[in-house]
Design a protein around this motif. Structure first.
Motif, PDB file in Angstrom:
ATOM      1  N   VAL A  23       0.929  -1.298   0.167  1.00  0.00           N
ATOM      2  CA  VAL A  23       0.045   0.004   0.090  1.00  0.00           C
ATOM      3  C   VAL A  23       0.922   1.177  -0.015  1.00  0.00           C
ATOM      4  O   VAL A  23       0.630   2.081  -0.689  1.00  0.00           O
ATOM      5  CB  VAL A  23      -0.898   0.006   1.068  1.00  0.00           C
ATOM      6  CG1 VAL A  23      -1.477   1.410   1.399  1.00  0.00           C
ATOM      7  CG2 VAL A  23      -1.989  -1.066   0.803  1.00  0.00           C
ATOM      8  N   ALA A  24       1.812   1.211   0.894  1.00  0.00           N
ATOM      9  CA  ALA A  24       2.819   2.327   0.722  1.00  0.00           C
ATOM     10  C   ALA A  24       3.609   2.609  -0.508  1.00  0.00           C
ATOM     11  O   ALA A  24       3.700   3.719  -1.101  1.00  0.00           O
ATOM     12  CB  ALA A  24       3.756   2.392   1.953  1.00  0.00           C
ATOM     13  N   LEU A  71      11.819   7.127   2.471  1.00  0.00           N
ATOM     14  CA  LEU A  71      10.237   7.443   2.155  1.00  0.00           C
ATOM     15  C   LEU A  71       9.890   8.601   3.251  1.00  0.00           C
ATOM     16  O   LEU A  71       9.199   9.396   2.909  1.00  0.00           O
ATOM     17  CB  LEU A  71       9.454   6.473   1.838  1.00  0.00           C
ATOM     18  CG  LEU A  71       7.934   6.678   1.657  1.00  0.00           C
ATOM     19  CD1 LEU A  71       8.081   7.155   0.084  1.00  0.00           C
ATOM     20  CD2 LEU A  71       7.251   5.534   1.643  1.00  0.00           C
ATOM     21  N   ALA A  72      10.163   8.089   4.528  1.00  0.00           N
ATOM     22  CA  ALA A  72       9.780   9.019   5.627  1.00  0.00           C
ATOM     23  C   ALA A  72      10.509  10.275   5.695  1.00  0.00           C
ATOM     24  O   ALA A  72       9.936  11.316   5.813  1.00  0.00           O
ATOM     25  CB  ALA A  72      10.256   8.403   7.045  1.00  0.00           C
ATOM     26  N   VAL A  73      11.746  10.423   5.376  1.00  0.00           N
ATOM     27  CA  VAL A  73      12.529  11.704   5.245  1.00  0.00           C
ATOM     28  C   VAL A  73      12.145  12.760   4.241  1.00  0.00           C
ATOM     29  O   VAL A  73      11.816  14.004   4.105  1.00  0.00           O
ATOM     30  CB  VAL A  73      13.982  11.359   5.239  1.00  0.00           C
ATOM     31  CG1 VAL A  73      14.881  12.789   4.830  1.00  0.00           C
ATOM     32  CG2 VAL A  73      14.555  10.854   6.280  1.00  0.00           C
ATOM     33  N   ILE A  91       1.813  12.599   5.257  1.00  0.00           N
ATOM     34  CA  ILE A  91       1.769  12.239   6.775  1.00  0.00           C
ATOM     35  C   ILE A  91       1.731  10.590   6.727  1.00  0.00           C
ATOM     36  O   ILE A  91       2.157  10.020   7.454  1.00  0.00           O
ATOM     37  CB  ILE A  91       0.626  12.977   7.493  1.00  0.00           C
ATOM     38  CG1 ILE A  91       1.039  14.531   7.795  1.00  0.00           C
ATOM     39  CG2 ILE A  91       0.721  12.260   8.856  1.00  0.00           C
ATOM     40  CD1 ILE A  91      -0.144  15.308   8.372  1.00  0.00           C
ATOM     41  N   LEU A  92       0.735  10.121   5.885  1.00  0.00           N
ATOM     42  CA  LEU A  92       0.619   8.725   6.040  1.00  0.00           C
ATOM     43  C   LEU A  92       1.939   7.943   5.440  1.00  0.00           C
ATOM     44  O   LEU A  92       2.228   6.974   6.137  1.00  0.00           O
ATOM     45  CB  LEU A  92      -0.570   8.359   5.163  1.00  0.00           C
ATOM     46  CG  LEU A  92      -0.999   6.811   4.793  1.00  0.00           C
ATOM     47  CD1 LEU A  92      -1.604   6.285   5.863  1.00  0.00           C
ATOM     48  CD2 LEU A  92      -1.829   6.733   3.510  1.00  0.00           C
ATOM     49  N   LEU A  93       2.407   8.594   4.485  1.00  0.00           N
ATOM     50  CA  LEU A  93       3.736   7.926   4.178  1.00  0.00           C
ATOM     51  C   LEU A  93       4.716   7.801   4.689  1.00  0.00           C
ATOM     52  O   LEU A  93       5.417   7.097   4.848  1.00  0.00           O
ATOM     53  CB  LEU A  93       4.068   8.524   2.503  1.00  0.00           C
ATOM     54  CG  LEU A  93       3.086   7.996   1.392  1.00  0.00           C
ATOM     55  CD1 LEU A  93       3.353   8.762   0.156  1.00  0.00           C
ATOM     56  CD2 LEU A  93       3.107   6.413   1.131  1.00  0.00           C
TER      57      LEU A  93
END
Length: 127
Positions: A23-24, A71-73, A91-93
């Motif tokens: 999903v991500a 991905l977060a950074v 925000i979700l990712l």
């Protein structure tokens, strides 16, 4: 990889991690391809290209701690610098990317095949 994760979660926890990864990855790829199609300056193209690459790596479950962290950074960078109209996708990712970097890819991943514990059976060996 073995130093980061004692096991690659099998069973239902592994399925849950697979779902999170897929999903991500699909969300990141589709979201960033749409942004690339809209036309961006060169800095934005590089940022979106890195996000797409992180999504592809997450989809395969390859280098999950690196791709999840990336991905977060990049999601945080996107939130700070561009002020998107709908920040909830970023925000979700960011959240899922950080969670996958911390939890690992699960048993159904390339990481598990490359770096998982191998079992060597020496049963019924004749001298």
């Amino acid at each position: 990889m073995r130093r980061l994760y004692s096991t690659f979660a099998p069973g239902l926890p592994g399925v849950g991690l697979l779902l999170l990864r897929v999903v991500a990855a699909i969300t990141a790829i589709i979201h960033d391809v749409k942004k690339l199609a809209a036309g961006l300056p060169i800095g934005g193209v590089v940022l979106e290209g890195l996000c797409i690459a992180a999504g592809v790596l997450l989809f395969a479950g390859l280098w999950t701690p690196i791709s999840g962290s990336l991905l977060a950074v990049l999601g945080v960078w996107n939130l700070i610098t561009t002020k998107p109209a709908d920040p909830w996708v970023s925000i979700l990712l960011v959240t899922i990317g950080a969670a996958l970097a911390l939890l690992g890819p699960g048993a159904w991943s390339v990481d598990a095949r490359l770096f998982g514990w191998k079992r060597i059976d020496l049963g019924n060996r004749r001298s």
